[in-house]
Scaffold this active site. Structure first.
Site, PDB file in Angstrom:
ATOM      1  N   TYR A 160       0.746  -1.171  -0.074  1.00 23.50           N
ATOM      2  CA  TYR A 160       0.024  -0.088  -0.098  1.00 23.50           C
ATOM      3  C   TYR A 160       0.726   1.371   0.062  1.00 23.50           C
ATOM      4  O   TYR A 160       0.199   2.220  -0.575  1.00 23.50           O
ATOM      5  CB  TYR A 160      -0.821  -0.040   1.266  1.00 23.50           C
ATOM      6  CG  TYR A 160      -2.326  -0.538   1.204  1.00 23.50           C
ATOM      7  CD1 TYR A 160      -2.083  -2.164   0.871  1.00 23.50           C
ATOM      8  CD2 TYR A 160      -3.649  -0.008   1.092  1.00 23.50           C
ATOM      9  CE1 TYR A 160      -3.382  -2.735   1.023  1.00 23.50           C
ATOM     10  CE2 TYR A 160      -4.637  -0.727   1.186  1.00 23.50           C
ATOM     11  CZ  TYR A 160      -4.628  -2.075   1.044  1.00 23.50           C
ATOM     12  OH  TYR A 160      -5.817  -2.900   0.758  1.00 23.50           O
ATOM     13  N   LYS A 210       3.451 -15.733   2.945  1.00 20.84           N
ATOM     14  CA  LYS A 210       3.771 -16.361   1.595  1.00 20.84           C
ATOM     15  C   LYS A 210       5.150 -16.693   1.472  1.00 20.84           C
ATOM     16  O   LYS A 210       6.018 -16.267   0.627  1.00 20.84           O
ATOM     17  CB  LYS A 210       3.255 -15.580   0.536  1.00 20.84           C
ATOM     18  CG  LYS A 210       3.282 -16.034  -0.893  1.00 20.84           C
ATOM     19  CD  LYS A 210       2.146 -17.376  -1.159  1.00 20.84           C
ATOM     20  CE  LYS A 210       2.371 -18.247  -2.332  1.00 20.84           C
ATOM     21  NZ  LYS A 210       1.503 -19.133  -2.529  1.00 20.84           N
ATOM     22  N   ASP A 242      -2.593 -18.506   1.105  1.00 20.17           N
ATOM     23  CA  ASP A 242      -3.538 -19.250   0.028  1.00 20.17           C
ATOM     24  C   ASP A 242      -4.211 -20.305   0.951  1.00 20.17           C
ATOM     25  O   ASP A 242      -5.530 -20.542   0.890  1.00 20.17           O
ATOM     26  CB  ASP A 242      -2.793 -19.694  -1.136  1.00 20.17           C
ATOM     27  CG  ASP A 242      -1.586 -20.354  -1.146  1.00 20.17           C
ATOM     28  OD1 ASP A 242      -0.690 -20.361  -0.155  1.00 20.17           O
ATOM     29  OD2 ASP A 242      -0.867 -21.105  -2.168  1.00 20.17           O
ATOM     30  N   ASP A 266      -6.145  -7.426   4.085  1.00 21.69           N
ATOM     31  CA  ASP A 266      -7.316  -6.635   3.381  1.00 21.69           C
ATOM     32  C   ASP A 266      -8.361  -7.737   2.826  1.00 21.69           C
ATOM     33  O   ASP A 266      -9.394  -7.705   2.972  1.00 21.69           O
ATOM     34  CB  ASP A 266      -6.690  -5.703   2.264  1.00 21.69           C
ATOM     35  CG  ASP A 266      -7.857  -5.357   1.653  1.00 21.69           C
ATOM     36  OD1 ASP A 266      -8.835  -4.651   2.343  1.00 21.69           O
ATOM     37  OD2 ASP A 266      -7.621  -5.008   0.362  1.00 21.69           O
ATOM     38  N   ASP A 270     -12.052  -9.386   4.238  1.00 26.35           N
ATOM     39  CA  ASP A 270     -13.477  -9.496   3.579  1.00 26.35           C
ATOM     40  C   ASP A 270     -13.692 -10.819   3.287  1.00 26.35           C
ATOM     41  O   ASP A 270     -14.945 -11.160   3.496  1.00 26.35           O
ATOM     42  CB  ASP A 270     -13.283  -8.829   2.099  1.00 26.35           C
ATOM     43  CG  ASP A 270     -13.605  -7.400   2.052  1.00 26.35           C
ATOM     44  OD1 ASP A 270     -13.251  -6.554   3.039  1.00 26.35           O
ATOM     45  OD2 ASP A 270     -14.148  -6.717   1.130  1.00 26.35           O
TER      46      ASP A 270
HETATM   47  C1  IPM Z   1     -10.248  -1.634   3.927  1.00 24.93           C
HETATM   48  C2  IPM Z   1     -10.745  -1.043   2.522  1.00 24.93           C
HETATM   49  C3  IPM Z   1      -9.473  -0.072   2.468  1.00 24.93           C
HETATM   50  C4  IPM Z   1      -8.149  -0.870   2.432  1.00 24.93           C
HETATM   51  C5  IPM Z   1      -9.775   0.908   0.920  1.00 24.93           C
HETATM   52  C6  IPM Z   1     -10.859   1.549   0.842  1.00 24.93           C
HETATM   53  C7  IPM Z   1      -8.580   1.668   0.690  1.00 24.93           C
HETATM   54  O1  IPM Z   1     -10.575  -2.143   1.583  1.00 24.93           O
HETATM   55  O2  IPM Z   1     -10.194  -0.845   5.009  1.00 24.93           O
HETATM   56  O3  IPM Z   1     -10.327  -2.872   4.092  1.00 24.93           O
HETATM   57  O4  IPM Z   1      -7.919  -1.431   1.269  1.00 24.93           O
HETATM   58  O5  IPM Z   1      -7.271  -0.945   3.179  1.00 24.93           O
HETATM   59 MG    MG Z   2     -10.507  -4.027   2.605  1.00 25.77          MG
END
Ligand code: IPM
Ligand code: MG
Length: 389
Positions: A160, A210, A242, A266, A270
């Protein structure tokens, strides 16, 4: 309830407790960020009233809203307000309106700059399946029942932020580069956080990397091994990313604390959110060593339902609970919020994202009202019990 008796119970509730004054920067941002942040503030104010704390809330623009109003996704005044506050409550940023913007003008850049400027390297994302909601998960109920782990994501390094990053022409070939960079110290401090947390929980750290391919991961693994020596009571296990993606679906109950670098965290967070049934339930805390922490729902700005009173406010409300616990050391207050949320879910209240077949859903505001009712009721019960004690 009679206001006089309410006051009486409040006084009982606050008995013997220190009252505090805190400044909180509220950055609602874009899309449903506005609704969920504003509703979460109601919960914060109620807790303040019930426990005798004063929470000063100041609002500032961030993300797309700030690009439109101030020409930057993180205006200087917004950053200054955050730096001068005790904690930050963040809604969400982004939306199709700003999709074509340059890298510097993207709403997401505001969030990334904020993380970097406040040195919020430690991102805690608890994943907990609420009883009664396991049926709503994308997975089988028996797989997700009692799932309760925390992803500790490194938040200010890796891909990032690594330099160089960019696009260029090399002769007639177009080239792009992103850099995965970590200093040993940056790895050490986040892995340390994970071990500290595991010590207070179920004493297991899964370090995700990884290492079969990446140099950064090999150092990560080394640091995890070294740190583990200082925490003999905590079990360390390494897992390739993975494999971790697969294990999260196959056997999520095995996890207690997962620690990983920025990009892996990240993606995995999710994925993990789907265990709980909805992104609308997941809070997060982003912490630095000394400065203000930032609290935000894991979900995004969901522009397709923005302004329609449909968004689930619980992730933002649970983020307030994390703020109370981590930034203000108000454990009882944090538990009051979490208990109220659990009660509301157990009573069957649902926003559209967690509605099952044949169930009715309620809106953002109505869901928040239910949490506020539950908080008031608990206060009353606590007051009555104290009065008879
Ligand atoms: C998160 C989001 C952010 C990230 C985006 C909005 C930049 O996906 O907080 O997980 O990738 O960190
Ligand atoms: Mg995210």
């Amino acid at each position: 309830m009679d206001p006089a008796s309410n006051l009486y119970f409040q006084n009982l509730k606050g008995r013997g407790m220190r009252t505090m004054e805190k400044r909180i920067a509220i950055l609602p941002g874009d899309g449903i960020g506005q609704e969920v942040a504003n509703n979460a503030v109601k919960v914060l104010k109620t807790i303040g009233r019930q426990f005798g704390h004063t929470f000063h809330c100041s609002y500032a623009p961030v993300g797309g809203e700030a690009v439109d109003k101030k020409g930057s996704p993180l205006p200087e005044e917004t950053l200054k307000l955050c730096q001068e506050s005790d904690a930050v409550l963040f809604g969400a940023v982004g939306g199709p309106k700003w999709d074509g913007a340059s890298a510097e003008q993207r709403p997401e850049k505001g969030l990334l700059q904020l993380r970097k400027s406040l040195d919020l390297f430690s991102n805690l994302r608890p994943v907990k399946v609420f009883p009664g909601l396991s049926a709503h998960s994308a997975l089988k109920q028996e797989t997700v029942r009692d799932v309760d782990f925390v992803i500790v994501r490194e938040l200010t390094g890796g891909l990032y932020f690594g330099k160089p990053s960019g696009r260029q022409m090399s002769g007639d070939e177009e080239e792009v580069v992103d850099t995965l960079h970590y200093k040993r110290k940056e790895i050490e401090r986040i892995v340390e956080k994970a071990f500290k947390l595991a010590e207070q929980r179920n004493k297991k750290v899964t370090s995700v990397d990884k290492a079969n391919v990446l140099e950064s991961s090999r150092l990560w693994r080394e640091v995890a091994e070294e740190t583990a020596k200082r925490y003999p009571g905590v079990q360390l296990e390494h897992m390739l990313v993975d494999r971790a993606a697969m294990e999260l679906i196959a056997n999520p109950r095995q996890f207690d604390v997962i620690v990983t670098e920025n990009m892996f965290g990240d993606i995995l967070s999710d994925e993990a959110s789907m265990l709980t049934g909805s992104l609308g339930l997941l809070p997060s805390a982003s912490l630095s060593e000394n400065g203000p922490g930032l609290y935000e729902p894991v979900h995004g700005s969901a522009p397709e339902i923005a302004g329609e009173n449909k968004a689930n406010p619980l992730a933002a409300i649970l983020s307030v609970a994390m703020m109370l616990r981590h930034s203000f050391r108000m454990r009882e207050e944090a538990e009051a919020v979490e208990k109220a949320v659990t009660e509301v879910l157990e009573a069957g209240y649902r926003t559209a994202d967690i509605t099952g077949l044949g169930q009715r859903s309620i809106g953002t505001k109505q869901m928040t009202d239910q949490v506020l009712f539950a908080l008031e009721e608990d206060t009353t019960t606590a007051g009555i019990m104290a009065a008879y004690a």
